[in-house]
Design an enzyme around this catalytic site. Structure first.
Site, PDB file in Angstrom:
ATOM      1  N   HIS A 209       0.800  -1.237   0.000  1.00 44.65           N
ATOM      2  CA  HIS A 209       0.000   0.000   0.000  1.00 44.65           C
ATOM      3  C   HIS A 209       0.828   1.281   0.000  1.00 44.65           C
ATOM      4  O   HIS A 209       0.286   2.364  -0.156  1.00 44.65           O
ATOM      5  CB  HIS A 209      -0.929   0.035   1.214  1.00 44.65           C
ATOM      6  CG  HIS A 209      -0.234   0.395   2.504  1.00 44.65           C
ATOM      7  ND1 HIS A 209       0.482  -0.512   3.240  1.00 44.65           N
ATOM      8  CD2 HIS A 209      -0.124   1.569   3.169  1.00 44.65           C
ATOM      9  CE1 HIS A 209       0.973   0.080   4.310  1.00 44.65           C
ATOM     10  NE2 HIS A 209       0.635   1.345   4.299  1.00 44.65           N
TER      11      HIS A 209
HETATM   12  C1  UD1 Z   1      -2.035   6.048   5.318  1.00 44.63           C
HETATM   13  C2  UD1 Z   1      -0.744   6.605   5.895  1.00 44.63           C
HETATM   14  C3  UD1 Z   1       0.332   5.523   5.854  1.00 44.63           C
HETATM   15  C4  UD1 Z   1      -0.146   4.262   6.548  1.00 44.63           C
HETATM   16  C5  UD1 Z   1      -1.488   3.817   5.983  1.00 44.63           C
HETATM   17  C6  UD1 Z   1      -2.007   2.676   6.793  1.00 44.63           C
HETATM   18  C7  UD1 Z   1      -0.442   9.022   5.464  1.00 44.63           C
HETATM   19  C8  UD1 Z   1       0.269  10.032   4.659  1.00 44.63           C
HETATM   20  N1  UD1 Z   1      -0.261   7.738   5.090  1.00 44.63           N
HETATM   21  O1  UD1 Z   1      -1.794   5.733   3.966  1.00 44.63           O
HETATM   22  O2  UD1 Z   1       1.482   5.986   6.526  1.00 44.63           O
HETATM   23  O3  UD1 Z   1       0.800   3.256   6.361  1.00 44.63           O
HETATM   24  O4  UD1 Z   1      -2.423   4.897   6.054  1.00 44.63           O
HETATM   25  O5  UD1 Z   1      -2.934   1.916   6.101  1.00 44.63           O
HETATM   26  O6  UD1 Z   1      -1.124   9.347   6.398  1.00 44.63           O
HETATM   27  N2  UD1 Z   1      -9.023   4.765   0.840  1.00 44.63           N
HETATM   28  C9  UD1 Z   1     -10.269   4.207   0.741  1.00 44.63           C
HETATM   29  N3  UD1 Z   1     -10.944   3.926   1.892  1.00 44.63           N
HETATM   30  C10 UD1 Z   1     -10.439   4.177   3.115  1.00 44.63           C
HETATM   31  C11 UD1 Z   1      -9.174   4.748   3.213  1.00 44.63           C
HETATM   32  C12 UD1 Z   1      -8.474   5.036   2.058  1.00 44.63           C
HETATM   33  O7  UD1 Z   1     -10.781   3.949  -0.357  1.00 44.63           O
HETATM   34  O8  UD1 Z   1     -11.113   3.874   4.133  1.00 44.63           O
HETATM   35  C13 UD1 Z   1      -8.269   5.016  -0.417  1.00 44.63           C
HETATM   36  C14 UD1 Z   1      -8.594   6.368  -1.045  1.00 44.63           C
HETATM   37  O9  UD1 Z   1      -8.509   6.193  -2.431  1.00 44.63           O
HETATM   38  C15 UD1 Z   1      -7.446   7.224  -0.572  1.00 44.63           C
HETATM   39  C16 UD1 Z   1      -6.303   6.236  -0.533  1.00 44.63           C
HETATM   40  O10 UD1 Z   1      -6.871   5.017  -0.120  1.00 44.63           O
HETATM   41  O11 UD1 Z   1      -7.186   8.298  -1.412  1.00 44.63           O
HETATM   42  C17 UD1 Z   1      -5.169   6.620   0.389  1.00 44.63           C
HETATM   43  O12 UD1 Z   1      -5.660   6.819   1.723  1.00 44.63           O
HETATM   44  P1  UD1 Z   1      -4.836   7.748   2.749  1.00 44.63           P
HETATM   45  O13 UD1 Z   1      -5.458   7.658   4.089  1.00 44.63           O
HETATM   46  O14 UD1 Z   1      -4.646   9.092   2.181  1.00 44.63           O
HETATM   47  O15 UD1 Z   1      -3.416   7.108   2.769  1.00 44.63           O
HETATM   48  P2  UD1 Z   1      -2.991   5.591   2.955  1.00 44.63           P
HETATM   49  O16 UD1 Z   1      -2.373   5.124   1.689  1.00 44.63           O
HETATM   50  O17 UD1 Z   1      -4.101   4.818   3.533  1.00 44.63           O
HETATM   51  N1  UDP Z   2      -3.889  -5.251   8.874  1.00 51.26           N
HETATM   52  C1  UDP Z   2      -5.175  -5.755   9.009  1.00 51.26           C
HETATM   53  N2  UDP Z   2      -5.845  -6.145   7.879  1.00 51.26           N
HETATM   54  C2  UDP Z   2      -5.296  -6.080   6.645  1.00 51.26           C
HETATM   55  C3  UDP Z   2      -3.974  -5.566   6.517  1.00 51.26           C
HETATM   56  C4  UDP Z   2      -3.312  -5.153   7.660  1.00 51.26           C
HETATM   57  O1  UDP Z   2      -5.692  -5.838  10.118  1.00 51.26           O
HETATM   58  O2  UDP Z   2      -5.968  -6.451   5.657  1.00 51.26           O
HETATM   59  C5  UDP Z   2      -3.177  -4.827  10.086  1.00 51.26           C
HETATM   60  C6  UDP Z   2      -1.825  -5.474  10.276  1.00 51.26           C
HETATM   61  O3  UDP Z   2      -1.959  -6.714  10.940  1.00 51.26           O
HETATM   62  C7  UDP Z   2      -1.093  -4.432  11.101  1.00 51.26           C
HETATM   63  C8  UDP Z   2      -1.645  -3.127  10.589  1.00 51.26           C
HETATM   64  O4  UDP Z   2      -2.883  -3.443   9.948  1.00 51.26           O
HETATM   65  O5  UDP Z   2      -1.408  -4.564  12.472  1.00 51.26           O
HETATM   66  C9  UDP Z   2      -0.703  -2.510   9.599  1.00 51.26           C
HETATM   67  O6  UDP Z   2      -1.339  -1.459   8.955  1.00 51.26           O
HETATM   68  P1  UDP Z   2      -0.894  -0.945   7.529  1.00 51.26           P
HETATM   69  O7  UDP Z   2      -0.137  -1.990   6.821  1.00 51.26           O
HETATM   70  O8  UDP Z   2      -2.120  -0.415   6.883  1.00 51.26           O
HETATM   71  O9  UDP Z   2      -0.011   0.328   7.884  1.00 51.26           O
HETATM   72  P2  UDP Z   2       1.508   0.548   8.333  1.00 51.26           P
HETATM   73  O10 UDP Z   2       1.782  -0.336   9.485  1.00 51.26           O
HETATM   74  O11 UDP Z   2       2.373   0.264   7.152  1.00 51.26           O
HETATM   75  O12 UDP Z   2       1.534   1.990   8.655  1.00 51.26           O
END
Ligand code: UD1
Ligand code: UDP
Length: 364
Positions: A209
């Site tokens: 992601h």
């Molecule tokens: C964010 C964090 C990242 C973290 C990740 C955990 C920032 C800059 N990044 O990244 O550090 O590792 O969360 O998962 O804060 N979207 C949906 N539904 C949702 C959420 C997101 O469709 O419920 C999609 C949207 O298209 C959105 C994209 O995901 O634009 C990115 O979501 P965003 O929260 O901006 O960043 P993450 O990639 O989730």
């Molecule tokens: N996780 C989850 N379901 C998923 C993918 C990840 O519960 O489908 C959990 C995972 O076990 C971990 C956390 O989400 O505890 C990690 O989040 P993510 O990878 O979104 O973000 P990051 O840790 O890279 O910021």
């Protein structure tokens, strides 16, 4: 006794899991109360609500409903909405986790109002300022009054930036607390292996992601084709973040017919833990998943150029693989399968949340 109030800001999936460990202890503490604010950064049911339901996280006092957007738009809206809530509640401190835009917005809003900031997972560095997370974590650390570090390395990183002394508390990693606390629950409650028809040790689990991979079409294509190649030897389960699903669709990236990659929606934490525990290998760009692989003693390949969790490389449980081509990724995945690392406990003893809550109470 008047309770001291902790204003917690969370918004993204890994923050719900981290907060589960700490909020539970705050709710049991007679001298503390929590005001829980969800920014709404993550909002799909399987990215947010499922964690509140499964992990007994208190219902947030408010969901700011900020949702997705560019960095400035998203962080700016959070900043303004959090400031209003801080003015309303006048808490004794603000608590944030990790390195997301929700973390930065919370820390900045509170610091400007002279409310002390506590940062959990402080001191991590990738030394790559192209990552939005690196900017968020450096800023959050420098805005914080109390910095709870997950590792020794994080303490040294802070020292290098002049953040020293009583401000820095080496608590250990709250994700380890969560893994210990919910690991057994996952064993008894999750049915995911049966539901997906999986056998322990016979599949690769993957998550992708991170912006540096999803926003670079060459890297993303290499990763997906690399997983496709590896899946011809060992099937791949890929619970896909909505960000990645959206990009794959937009770019028309698909898997070849002879690949055995099963893309599924994001799963809840208990199912994820079961998928992790029973995987032959984990291939990820997630920070949390890298560590969980280590907690469950599953070898891990990290599809990044650097990691903040350097202990995992040193212990041999994890290796970095630059996603340059499908063949390179697939070769490295094959090579990592069946490997083991050394033992070690760089993330504390599973009591990080106790240290955090006790220290906050003492300091407030
Ligand atoms: C964010 C964090 C990242 C973290 C990740 C955990 C920032 C800059 N990044 O990244 O550090 O590792 O969360 O998962 O804060 N979207 C949906 N539904 C949702 C959420 C997101 O469709 O419920 C999609 C949207 O298209 C959105 C994209 O995901 O634009 C990115 O979501 P965003 O929260 O901006 O960043 P993450 O990639 O989730
Ligand atoms: N996780 C989850 N379901 C998923 C993918 C990840 O519960 O489908 C959990 C995972 O076990 C971990 C956390 O989400 O505890 C990690 O989040 P993510 O990878 O979104 O973000 P990051 O840790 O890279 O910021």
């Amino acid at each position: 006794m008047t309770k001291k109030s902790i204003f917690t800001v969370i918004g993204a999936r890994p923050q719900f899991i981290k907060a589960a460990a700490v909020s539970r202890l705050i709710s049991r503490h007679e001298g503390l109360e929590e005001i829980l604010v969800h920014t709404g950064q993550h909002y799909d049911g399987n990215m947010s609500q499922i964690f509140f339901d499964e992990l007994e996280i208190p219902v947030p006092n408010v969901n700011l409903g900020v949702g997705s957007g560019g960095h400035g738009e998203q962080t700016g809206q959070m900043l303004s909405a959090i400031e209003k809530e801080l003015l309303k509640h006048k808490p004794d401190c603000l608590l944030v986790y990790g390195d997301t835009n929700s973390t930065l917005a919370g820390a900045l809003a509170a610091a400007k109002l002279h409310i002390p900031v506590a940062h959990v997972e402080a001191g991590l560095r990738s030394f790559n300022r192209n990552m939005p997370e690196e900017i968020n974590r450096v800023m959050a650390d420098h805005l914080s009054e109390w910095l709870f570090t997950p590792t020794n390395e994080a303490v040294s990183n802070l020292a290098t930036e002049g953040i020293l002394g009583d401000k820095v508390i080496e608590s250990g990693d709250v994700m380890y607390d969560a893994a210990l606390y919910f690991g057994h629950k996952a064993e008894s409650e999750s049915r995911i292996l049966d539901d997906l028809g999986l056998k322990a040790g016979e599949y690769i689990l993957s998550t992708v992601h991170r912006a540096e991979n999803t926003d670079d079409p060459v890297r993303l294509e290499a990763i997906m084709q690399g997983l496709g190649l590896a899946s011809q030897t060992c099937p791949v389960i890929l619970p896909l973040h909505p960000r990645t699903t959206a990009v794959l669709k937009r770019q028309g990236i698909t898997f070849s017919d002879n690949s055995n990659v099963r893309v599924i929606d994001p799963v809840g934490y208990l199912d994820m833990v079961m998928l992790e525990k029973n995987a032959k290998l984990i291939v990820t760009d997630s920070g949390g998943v890298q560590k969980e692989a280590f907690f469950y003693k599953v070898p891990c390949v990290t599809l990044r150029d650097e990691t903040e969790w350097v202990e995992l490389l040193a212990l041999g449980w994890n290796r970095l693989v630059h996603p340059e081509s499908a063949e390179h990724i697939s070769e490295c995945v094959m090579h990592a399968m069946g490997t083991k690392g050394q033992s070690g406990s760089p993330y504390g003893d599973g009591k990080a949340a106790n240290i955090i809550v006790d220290s906050l109470f003492e300091r407030l």
